[in-house]
Design a protein around this motif. Structure first.
Motif, PDB file in Angstrom:
ATOM      1  N   GLY A  22       0.948  -1.303   0.059  1.00 50.22           N
ATOM      2  CA  GLY A  22       0.350   0.315   0.114  1.00 50.22           C
ATOM      3  C   GLY A  22       1.009   1.664   0.218  1.00 50.22           C
ATOM      4  O   GLY A  22       0.259   2.100   0.728  1.00 50.22           O
ATOM      5  N   VAL A  23       1.998   1.513  -0.608  1.00 46.56           N
ATOM      6  CA  VAL A  23       3.145   2.799  -0.823  1.00 46.56           C
ATOM      7  C   VAL A  23       2.223   3.551  -1.393  1.00 46.56           C
ATOM      8  O   VAL A  23       1.383   3.504  -2.638  1.00 46.56           O
ATOM      9  CB  VAL A  23       4.591   1.809  -1.791  1.00 46.56           C
ATOM     10  N   ALA A  24       2.453   4.468  -0.957  1.00 42.13           N
ATOM     11  CA  ALA A  24       1.701   5.890  -1.842  1.00 42.13           C
ATOM     12  C   ALA A  24       2.726   6.166  -2.958  1.00 42.13           C
ATOM     13  O   ALA A  24       4.263   6.386  -2.975  1.00 42.13           O
ATOM     14  CB  ALA A  24       1.866   6.599  -0.973  1.00 42.13           C
ATOM     15  N   LEU A  25       2.502   6.351  -4.109  1.00 40.76           N
ATOM     16  CA  LEU A  25       2.388   6.585  -5.005  1.00 40.76           C
ATOM     17  C   LEU A  25       2.709   7.700  -6.164  1.00 40.76           C
ATOM     18  O   LEU A  25       2.302   8.841  -5.148  1.00 40.76           O
ATOM     19  CB  LEU A  25       2.165   5.833  -6.321  1.00 40.76           C
ATOM     20  N   THR A  26       4.316   7.538  -6.036  1.00 40.48           N
ATOM     21  CA  THR A  26       4.942   9.799  -6.561  1.00 40.48           C
ATOM     22  C   THR A  26       5.367   8.985  -7.455  1.00 40.48           C
ATOM     23  O   THR A  26       5.885   7.996  -8.087  1.00 40.48           O
ATOM     24  CB  THR A  26       5.299  10.213  -5.426  1.00 40.48           C
ATOM     25  N   ASP A  27       6.331  10.680  -8.019  1.00 39.51           N
ATOM     26  CA  ASP A  27       6.702   9.922  -9.281  1.00 39.51           C
ATOM     27  C   ASP A  27       9.025   9.250  -8.794  1.00 39.51           C
ATOM     28  O   ASP A  27       9.143   8.699  -9.271  1.00 39.51           O
ATOM     29  CB  ASP A  27       7.569  11.366 -10.010  1.00 39.51           C
ATOM     30  N   ALA A  28       8.912   9.379  -7.321  1.00 40.36           N
ATOM     31  CA  ALA A  28      10.077   8.898  -6.754  1.00 40.36           C
ATOM     32  C   ALA A  28       9.955   7.810  -6.471  1.00 40.36           C
ATOM     33  O   ALA A  28      10.606   7.326  -6.224  1.00 40.36           O
ATOM     34  CB  ALA A  28      11.065  10.347  -5.999  1.00 40.36           C
ATOM     35  N   THR A  29       9.137   7.243  -6.089  1.00 37.30           N
ATOM     36  CA  THR A  29       8.797   5.965  -5.504  1.00 37.30           C
ATOM     37  C   THR A  29       9.142   4.306  -6.686  1.00 37.30           C
ATOM     38  O   THR A  29       9.007   4.577  -8.491  1.00 37.30           O
ATOM     39  CB  THR A  29       7.013   5.117  -6.060  1.00 37.30           C
ATOM     40  N   SER A  30      10.598   4.283  -5.803  1.00 37.45           N
ATOM     41  CA  SER A  30      11.021   3.215  -6.843  1.00 37.45           C
ATOM     42  C   SER A  30      10.816   1.709  -6.459  1.00 37.45           C
ATOM     43  O   SER A  30      10.286   1.374  -5.825  1.00 37.45           O
ATOM     44  CB  SER A  30      12.898   3.053  -5.800  1.00 37.45           C
ATOM     45  N   PHE A  31      10.735   0.927  -7.797  1.00 35.95           N
ATOM     46  CA  PHE A  31      10.523  -0.113  -7.801  1.00 35.95           C
ATOM     47  C   PHE A  31      10.660  -1.749  -6.517  1.00 35.95           C
ATOM     48  O   PHE A  31      10.094  -2.343  -6.407  1.00 35.95           O
ATOM     49  CB  PHE A  31       9.899  -0.424  -9.355  1.00 35.95           C
ATOM     50  N   ALA A  32      11.583  -1.027  -6.678  1.00 37.92           N
ATOM     51  CA  ALA A  32      12.777  -1.969  -5.841  1.00 37.92           C
ATOM     52  C   ALA A  32      13.407  -1.919  -4.538  1.00 37.92           C
ATOM     53  O   ALA A  32      12.961  -3.013  -3.593  1.00 37.92           O
ATOM     54  CB  ALA A  32      14.081  -2.363  -6.658  1.00 37.92           C
ATOM     55  N   ARG A  33      12.978  -0.495  -4.186  1.00 34.42           N
ATOM     56  CA  ARG A  33      13.312  -0.244  -3.546  1.00 34.42           C
ATOM     57  C   ARG A  33      12.295   0.121  -2.186  1.00 34.42           C
ATOM     58  O   ARG A  33      11.565  -0.776  -1.139  1.00 34.42           O
ATOM     59  CB  ARG A  33      14.421   0.994  -3.034  1.00 34.42           C
ATOM     60  N   GLU A  64      16.595   0.415 -17.294  1.00 34.44           N
ATOM     61  CA  GLU A  64      16.924   2.136 -16.852  1.00 34.44           C
ATOM     62  C   GLU A  64      15.583   3.089 -16.497  1.00 34.44           C
ATOM     63  O   GLU A  64      15.927   3.254 -15.435  1.00 34.44           O
ATOM     64  CB  GLU A  64      16.841   3.047 -18.036  1.00 34.44           C
ATOM     65  N   ILE A  65      14.691   2.262 -15.912  1.00 34.99           N
ATOM     66  CA  ILE A  65      13.819   1.992 -15.703  1.00 34.99           C
ATOM     67  C   ILE A  65      13.759   1.678 -13.821  1.00 34.99           C
ATOM     68  O   ILE A  65      13.098   1.583 -13.768  1.00 34.99           O
ATOM     69  CB  ILE A  65      11.991   2.253 -16.118  1.00 34.99           C
ATOM     70  N   GLU A  66      14.077   3.042 -12.495  1.00 32.03           N
ATOM     71  CA  GLU A  66      13.824   2.732 -10.938  1.00 32.03           C
ATOM     72  C   GLU A  66      12.362   3.234 -10.557  1.00 32.03           C
ATOM     73  O   GLU A  66      12.006   1.843  -9.834  1.00 32.03           O
ATOM     74  CB  GLU A  66      15.459   3.365 -10.955  1.00 32.03           C
ATOM     75  N   THR A  67      11.943   4.406 -11.611  1.00 30.53           N
ATOM     76  CA  THR A  67      10.848   4.546 -10.744  1.00 30.53           C
ATOM     77  C   THR A  67      10.019   4.959 -11.512  1.00 30.53           C
ATOM     78  O   THR A  67       9.739   5.444 -12.045  1.00 30.53           O
ATOM     79  CB  THR A  67      11.159   6.351  -9.892  1.00 30.53           C
ATOM     80  N   GLY A  69       8.209   7.494 -11.966  1.00 31.01           N
ATOM     81  CA  GLY A  69       7.886   9.206 -12.810  1.00 31.01           C
ATOM     82  C   GLY A  69       9.066   8.560 -14.359  1.00 31.01           C
ATOM     83  O   GLY A  69       8.687   9.143 -15.219  1.00 31.01           O
ATOM     84  N   GLN A  70      10.404   7.724 -14.150  1.00 33.67           N
ATOM     85  CA  GLN A  70      10.590   7.411 -15.542  1.00 33.67           C
ATOM     86  C   GLN A  70       9.845   6.457 -15.725  1.00 33.67           C
ATOM     87  O   GLN A  70      10.710   6.618 -17.242  1.00 33.67           O
ATOM     88  CB  GLN A  70      12.202   6.581 -14.674  1.00 33.67           C
ATOM     89  N   LEU A  71       9.221   5.800 -15.445  1.00 30.61           N
ATOM     90  CA  LEU A  71       7.950   4.954 -16.129  1.00 30.61           C
ATOM     91  C   LEU A  71       7.473   5.598 -16.497  1.00 30.61           C
ATOM     92  O   LEU A  71       6.702   5.710 -17.968  1.00 30.61           O
ATOM     93  CB  LEU A  71       7.097   3.674 -15.472  1.00 30.61           C
ATOM     94  N   VAL A  72       6.586   6.803 -16.015  1.00 32.65           N
ATOM     95  CA  VAL A  72       6.144   7.957 -16.871  1.00 32.65           C
ATOM     96  C   VAL A  72       6.292   8.021 -17.851  1.00 32.65           C
ATOM     97  O   VAL A  72       5.602   8.321 -19.226  1.00 32.65           O
ATOM     98  CB  VAL A  72       4.641   8.055 -15.764  1.00 32.65           C
ATOM     99  N   ASP A  73       7.492   9.132 -18.053  1.00 33.80           N
ATOM    100  CA  ASP A  73       8.483   9.551 -18.843  1.00 33.80           C
ATOM    101  C   ASP A  73       8.284   8.379 -20.012  1.00 33.80           C
ATOM    102  O   ASP A  73       8.161   9.208 -21.641  1.00 33.80           O
ATOM    103  CB  ASP A  73       9.730  10.393 -18.607  1.00 33.80           C
ATOM    104  N   THR A  74       8.998   7.348 -19.706  1.00 32.72           N
ATOM    105  CA  THR A  74       9.190   6.486 -21.097  1.00 32.72           C
ATOM    106  C   THR A  74       7.845   5.999 -21.862  1.00 32.72           C
ATOM    107  O   THR A  74       7.557   6.092 -22.889  1.00 32.72           O
ATOM    108  CB  THR A  74       9.935   5.047 -20.544  1.00 32.72           C
ATOM    109  N   VAL A  75       6.719   5.581 -20.708  1.00 29.98           N
ATOM    110  CA  VAL A  75       5.713   5.454 -21.559  1.00 29.98           C
ATOM    111  C   VAL A  75       4.839   6.768 -22.969  1.00 29.98           C
ATOM    112  O   VAL A  75       4.196   6.396 -23.808  1.00 29.98           O
ATOM    113  CB  VAL A  75       4.633   5.467 -20.389  1.00 29.98           C
ATOM    114  N   GLU A  76       5.174   7.514 -21.863  1.00 29.69           N
ATOM    115  CA  GLU A  76       5.138   9.503 -22.704  1.00 29.69           C
ATOM    116  C   GLU A  76       5.563   9.264 -24.470  1.00 29.69           C
ATOM    117  O   GLU A  76       5.221   9.415 -25.377  1.00 29.69           O
ATOM    118  CB  GLU A  76       4.838  10.168 -21.919  1.00 29.69           C
TER     119      GLU A  76
END
Length: 83
Positions: A22-33, A64-67, A69-76
């Protein structure tokens, strides 16, 4: 709501079934950490994102995608490239 906000909302919706803590998601949320996903969870999630957005995320891109926000940018970027 901006296009990026829409993509973030869709990505967050796809993360929900995998967000066991139930982690609150932000651009900085890391998939691994933060989400503590293993490689199998990542593969399942990437497949869900590819289906949702009708894109292909290469293994090089995935590395290259760790967060979120990086995923959102890649999808765009991928959606713009295929438009």
């Amino acid at each position: 709501m901006s296009m990026r906000d829409d993509v973030f909302a869709q990505v967050a919706e796809q993360i929900e079934p995998f967000n066991k803590k139930g982690v609150a998601l932000t651009d900085a949320t890391s998939f691994a950490r933060d989400l503590e996903w293993d490689s199998l969870t990542v593969m399942d999630f990437v497949a869900a994102i590819e289906d949702e957005f009708d894109i292909l995320i290469t293994m090089n891109m995935q590395a290259e995608i760790e967060t979120v926000g990086q995923l959102v940018d890649t999808v765009e970027k991928l959606r713009a490239a295929s438009a």
